[in-house]
Scaffold this motif. Structure first.
Motif, PDB file in Angstrom:
ATOM      1  N   ASP A 126       0.815  -1.212   0.000  1.00  0.00           N
ATOM      2  CA  ASP A 126       0.000   0.000   0.000  1.00  0.00           C
ATOM      3  C   ASP A 126       0.852   1.266   0.000  1.00  0.00           C
ATOM      4  O   ASP A 126       0.492   2.269  -0.615  1.00  0.00           O
ATOM      5  N   MET A 127       1.984   1.221   0.694  1.00  0.00           N
ATOM      6  CA  MET A 127       2.704   2.454   0.992  1.00  0.00           C
ATOM      7  C   MET A 127       3.935   2.711   0.137  1.00  0.00           C
ATOM      8  O   MET A 127       4.384   3.848   0.022  1.00  0.00           O
ATOM      9  N   ARG A 128       4.492   1.690  -0.489  1.00  0.00           N
ATOM     10  CA  ARG A 128       5.763   1.909  -1.178  1.00  0.00           C
ATOM     11  C   ARG A 128       5.615   2.725  -2.457  1.00  0.00           C
ATOM     12  O   ARG A 128       6.601   3.259  -2.970  1.00  0.00           O
ATOM     13  N   PHE A 129       4.389   2.839  -2.982  1.00  0.00           N
ATOM     14  CA  PHE A 129       4.190   3.611  -4.205  1.00  0.00           C
ATOM     15  C   PHE A 129       3.738   5.047  -3.931  1.00  0.00           C
ATOM     16  O   PHE A 129       3.576   5.821  -4.864  1.00  0.00           O
ATOM     17  N   LEU A 130       3.485   5.393  -2.681  1.00  0.00           N
ATOM     18  CA  LEU A 130       2.968   6.730  -2.362  1.00  0.00           C
ATOM     19  C   LEU A 130       3.988   7.806  -2.730  1.00  0.00           C
ATOM     20  O   LEU A 130       5.184   7.657  -2.485  1.00  0.00           O
ATOM     21  N   THR A 131       3.503   8.891  -3.317  1.00  0.00           N
ATOM     22  CA  THR A 131       4.402   9.958  -3.773  1.00  0.00           C
ATOM     23  C   THR A 131       4.595  11.045  -2.729  1.00  0.00           C
ATOM     24  O   THR A 131       5.408  11.943  -2.921  1.00  0.00           O
ATOM     25  N   GLN A 132       3.838  10.992  -1.628  1.00  0.00           N
ATOM     26  CA  GLN A 132       4.030  11.890  -0.497  1.00  0.00           C
ATOM     27  C   GLN A 132       4.205  11.055   0.769  1.00  0.00           C
ATOM     28  O   GLN A 132       3.786   9.900   0.815  1.00  0.00           O
ATOM     29  N   ILE A 177      -0.309  13.746   6.190  1.00  0.00           N
ATOM     30  CA  ILE A 177       0.320  13.603   4.881  1.00  0.00           C
ATOM     31  C   ILE A 177       1.234  14.807   4.680  1.00  0.00           C
ATOM     32  O   ILE A 177       0.805  15.952   4.800  1.00  0.00           O
ATOM     33  N   GLY A 178       2.497  14.547   4.405  1.00  0.00           N
ATOM     34  CA  GLY A 178       3.480  15.621   4.247  1.00  0.00           C
ATOM     35  C   GLY A 178       4.761  15.267   4.966  1.00  0.00           C
ATOM     36  O   GLY A 178       4.845  14.240   5.640  1.00  0.00           O
ATOM     37  N   SER A 179       5.765  16.095   4.803  1.00  0.00           N
ATOM     38  CA  SER A 179       7.068  15.841   5.424  1.00  0.00           C
ATOM     39  C   SER A 179       6.942  15.764   6.939  1.00  0.00           C
ATOM     40  O   SER A 179       6.239  16.565   7.568  1.00  0.00           O
ATOM     41  N   LEU A 180       7.638  14.797   7.507  1.00  0.00           N
ATOM     42  CA  LEU A 180       7.540  14.557   8.939  1.00  0.00           C
ATOM     43  C   LEU A 180       8.306  15.618   9.721  1.00  0.00           C
ATOM     44  O   LEU A 180       9.473  15.877   9.473  1.00  0.00           O
ATOM     45  N   HIS A 234       8.989   6.734   2.902  1.00  0.00           N
ATOM     46  CA  HIS A 234       9.911   7.655   2.248  1.00  0.00           C
ATOM     47  C   HIS A 234       9.730   7.489   0.739  1.00  0.00           C
ATOM     48  O   HIS A 234      10.112   6.453   0.187  1.00  0.00           O
ATOM     49  N   PRO A 235       9.119   8.460   0.060  1.00  0.00           N
ATOM     50  CA  PRO A 235       8.883   8.339  -1.382  1.00  0.00           C
ATOM     51  C   PRO A 235      10.146   8.086  -2.204  1.00  0.00           C
ATOM     52  O   PRO A 235      10.083   7.549  -3.302  1.00  0.00           O
ATOM     53  N   ILE A 258       9.874   2.710   9.078  1.00  0.00           N
ATOM     54  CA  ILE A 258       9.945   3.553   7.887  1.00  0.00           C
ATOM     55  C   ILE A 258       9.913   2.651   6.663  1.00  0.00           C
ATOM     56  O   ILE A 258      10.716   1.720   6.536  1.00  0.00           O
ATOM     57  N   ILE A 259       8.969   2.918   5.772  1.00  0.00           N
ATOM     58  CA  ILE A 259       8.752   2.090   4.592  1.00  0.00           C
ATOM     59  C   ILE A 259       9.439   2.703   3.375  1.00  0.00           C
ATOM     60  O   ILE A 259       9.218   3.869   3.046  1.00  0.00           O
TER      61      ILE A 259
END
Length: 230
Positions: free
Chosen positions: A122-128, A150-153, A181-182, A215-216
């Motif tokens: 689910d998460m490895r393709f996220l762009t943010q 959603i956004g930089s940590l 991490h995108p 962290i993914i």
């Protein structure tokens, strides 16, 4: 340049047409282009459905970007109107739901690898960057999953109040934090470590343990606990 294909599906030998091939040899033996052609059903006045499906895959760099294609992006392709775009989005969403479907038995977290298996696809393709918590019961079963930010940590965005409000609502015994991490590189930043320590301190006060922060990346992950960062 895209290779040429027959202008109409009638130019394709009967036994090589996608639907007929699927009946004969099964869906798993068809190419991505052929499966997409079955969904699209028809081509345009000037090209076959196989040519159209080939163009769709070409424009979206195969399945990687098609997976996240929006209605608007699909309709920008000549030959894809509202109806075809709706059918493609419905098929993609149904596939996602089937893949992520969990049986009634709750998923048990015993290790960082279990967390990775639960969220990686689910998460490895996220762009943010998405900051997510898993709420666990006393048996370490996942009782709820929630995307909080959603956004930089950073510490101003990830506030303990929001995290533990959700955990308390679910009567969670413990939580696991994770974010992606995108870039694909799951190496933690100092900000990642600082945020996690702050959340752990808040958890101690409320009696809700923060077990780990995962962290993914792209097919890989980092556990801050295993790495000795927290």
């Amino acid at each position: 340049m895209l290779p040429l294909s027959p202008t109409t599906i009638k130019d394709v030998p009967f036994s090589e047409r996608p639907r007929e091939k699927m009946v004969k040899i099964g869906a798993e033996q068809l190419s991505n282009q052929e499966l997409l052609a079955i969904l699209l059903r028809t081509g345009t006045k000037n090209e076959s459905v196989l040519q159209l499906s080939q163009r769709v895959l070409y424009d979206f760099d195969g399945l990687l970007m098609l997976k996240e294609a929006t209605m608007e992006e699909l309709q920008k392709i000549k030959g894809i109107g509202l109806a075809k775009a709706l059918e493609l989005r419905a098929a993609l969403e149904l596939g996602r739901r089937i893949y992520t479907f969990q049986e009634n038995e709750k998923y048990v977290i015993r290790s960082p690898e279990d967390v990775s298996r639960y969220v990686m696809d689910d998460m490895r393709f996220l762009t943010q960057e998405h900051f997510v918590i898993l709420c666990l019961n006393t048996k370490n079963q996942v009782i709820h999953r929630q995307t909080l930010f959603i956004g930089s940590l950073n510490s101003s965005i990830v506030h303990p109040r929001e995290l533990f409000k959700e955990a308390l609502r679910r009567s969670a015994a413990s939580v696991i934090c994770l974010h992606n991490h995108p870039s694909g590189d799951p190496a933690p930043s100092q900000e990642d470590i600082d945020v996690t320590k702050r959340l752990m301190e808040g958890g101690k006060i409320l009696g809700i343990e923060v077990l780990d922060h995962i962290i993914i990346g792209d097919r890989k992950f980092t556990s801050l606990k295993e790495k000795g960062c927290i």
